[in-house]
Design an enzyme around this catalytic site. Structure first.
Site, PDB file in Angstrom:
ATOM      1  N   ASP A 153       0.599  -1.362  -0.120  1.00  0.00           N
ATOM      2  CA  ASP A 153      -0.136   0.045   0.131  1.00  0.00           C
ATOM      3  C   ASP A 153       0.910   1.368  -0.164  1.00  0.00           C
ATOM      4  O   ASP A 153       2.028   1.138   0.359  1.00  0.00           O
ATOM      5  CB  ASP A 153      -0.806   0.009   0.899  1.00  0.00           C
ATOM      6  CG  ASP A 153      -1.957  -0.819   1.007  1.00  0.00           C
ATOM      7  OD1 ASP A 153      -2.418  -1.378   0.158  1.00  0.00           O
ATOM      8  OD2 ASP A 153      -2.901  -0.811   2.118  1.00  0.00           O
ATOM      9  N   LYS A 160      -4.019   2.860  -2.842  1.00  0.00           N
ATOM     10  CA  LYS A 160      -5.274   3.555  -3.209  1.00  0.00           C
ATOM     11  C   LYS A 160      -5.240   5.062  -2.830  1.00  0.00           C
ATOM     12  O   LYS A 160      -5.226   5.511  -1.730  1.00  0.00           O
ATOM     13  CB  LYS A 160      -6.300   3.160  -2.561  1.00  0.00           C
ATOM     14  CG  LYS A 160      -6.916   1.495  -2.892  1.00  0.00           C
ATOM     15  CD  LYS A 160      -7.921   1.142  -1.864  1.00  0.00           C
ATOM     16  CE  LYS A 160      -8.306  -0.376  -2.197  1.00  0.00           C
ATOM     17  NZ  LYS A 160      -7.418  -1.221  -1.780  1.00  0.00           N
ATOM     18  N   MET A 186      -9.713   8.385   8.318  1.00  0.00           N
ATOM     19  CA  MET A 186     -10.267   8.767   6.843  1.00  0.00           C
ATOM     20  C   MET A 186     -11.252   9.840   7.019  1.00  0.00           C
ATOM     21  O   MET A 186     -12.421   9.425   6.278  1.00  0.00           O
ATOM     22  CB  MET A 186     -10.512   7.374   6.182  1.00  0.00           C
ATOM     23  CG  MET A 186      -9.393   6.305   6.171  1.00  0.00           C
ATOM     24  SD  MET A 186     -10.224   4.652   5.399  1.00  0.00           S
ATOM     25  CE  MET A 186     -11.146   4.091   6.807  1.00  0.00           C
TER      26      MET A 186
END
Length: 341
Positions: free
Chosen positions: A130, A152, A267
């Site tokens: 990641d 991502k 997030m």
């Protein structure tokens, strides 16, 4: 790549990376982990380099006539030739000895990766990484190890989770030791459960090496305790990826406002104004101490402290962007400020 950093006089060295390749993020993070300030010269930076620049970890330079004498170290990216395909490989039906290791890499700095995680990286045939993983650790990987980036980037480059699952399964079915290296902990909003299930359904053995979750580590690095005697007796960690007013949200924000616990939001940068408004409308005191910390543990770590009501505006003014951790509750203001030495 190891340099003798910092400089003998203790100053922070300036490093210029020329000719970055598809694995430039590993080069950059290895330099950052050694304390360097890094510029990258690239006429057409890819999504990962733009992401690093957006997080204030590097400066992108596109001018061809840079004054190289302004830098302490100038180097060509040693990983520039080591690109990899992101598409799944064809599994070998005759080989079934492969397995998958889900490694939580912590919030980003190499020092917060566990020893067990580092051992797994060193033994891997394939590393599936990641963007927020401790990429500096890839220097410890075997020279012949395949590195697959599946990050991502918010509102940017995105590898679908189904494709990630297939990469893990296909490489392991081909007899490989596959390490899935993620930031934080695999099972704290890391979708590690989906990857576990995909591998088990394919008949593959899976092991887990837990990571230091950013929900705890990042506030700690910023001097923000999640609990403090006489102030709060617990904390709750929630995802702010889906805003409270979104039909997809299944978090009971009204209940959170009444719990009397520290609230940790991961997030939640984009939804922070809506989250603050919802908590206040549900009864939380607008003057409740709150903080947002971006890029915890990295050279670009920055934070803002305010009240719950004022935090969204203050975070925007201070350019608090993803990845960031928001902490809400009296414990945010519990620690005495350190005196300057």
């Amino acid at each position: 790549m190891t340099l003798r950093l910092p400089l003998p006089d203790g100053t922070t060295p300036r490093v210029l990376v020329l000719e970055p390749g598809p694995r430039a993020s590993e080069t950059v993070q290895a330099l950052l982990d050694q304390g360097a300030r890094v510029d990258v010269r690239c006429a057409a930076p890819d999504a990962r380099l733009r992401d690093l620049a957006g997080r204030h970890l590097i400066a992108l330079r596109t001018d061809a006539d840079l004054d190289l004498s302004a830098y302490d170290v100038v180097l060509r990216d040693p990983l520039r030739e080591q690109g990899v395909e992101l598409s799944p490989s064809s599994p070998s039906p005759a080989t079934t000895s492969g397995h998958v290791v889900l490694v939580g890499g912590g919030p980003g700095p190499l020092g917060l990766l566990t020893l067990a995680g580092l051992d797994a990286i060193r033994s891997a045939d394939v590393l599936v990484c990641d963007r927020l993983a401790p990429l500096a650790a890839l220097e410890q990987a075997r020279p012949d190890a395949e590195v697959v980036h599946v990050g991502k980037i918010p509102r940017g480059e995105f590898t679908p989770q189904e494709q990630i699952n297939q990469i893990l399964v296909d490489r392991a079915l081909a007899g490989k030791t596959v390490v899935r290296l993620k930031g934080g902990d695999n099972f704290v909003f890391g979708r590690g459960g989906e990857e576990w299930n995909a591998c088990v359904e394919a008949g593959l053995p899976v092991t887990v090496i837990p990571g230091v979750s950013s929900s705890i580590a990042v506030p700690g690095l910023a001097g923000v305790p999640l609990t403090h005697r006489h102030l709060t007796q617990g904390f709750v960690v929630v995802s702010g990826h889906v805003a409270p007013d979104d039909a997809r949200s299944d978090v009971d924000w009204d209940a959170l406002a009444r719990l009397g616990l520290t609230i940790v939001v991961l997030m939640g940068v984009a939804a922070l104004p809506v989250i603050a408004k919802r908590l206040i409308s549900a009864g939380m005191d607008p003057s409740t101490p709150a903080a947002s910390i971006a890029d915890g543990g990295m050279t670009s770590q920055r934070q803002v402290r305010s009240t719950l009501a004022a935090l969204p505006g203050a975070a925007a003014e201070q350019d608090i962007g993803a990845p960031a951790v928001t902490v809400i509750g009296p414990a945010v203001a519990a620690l005495l400020p350190q005196t300057s030495v």
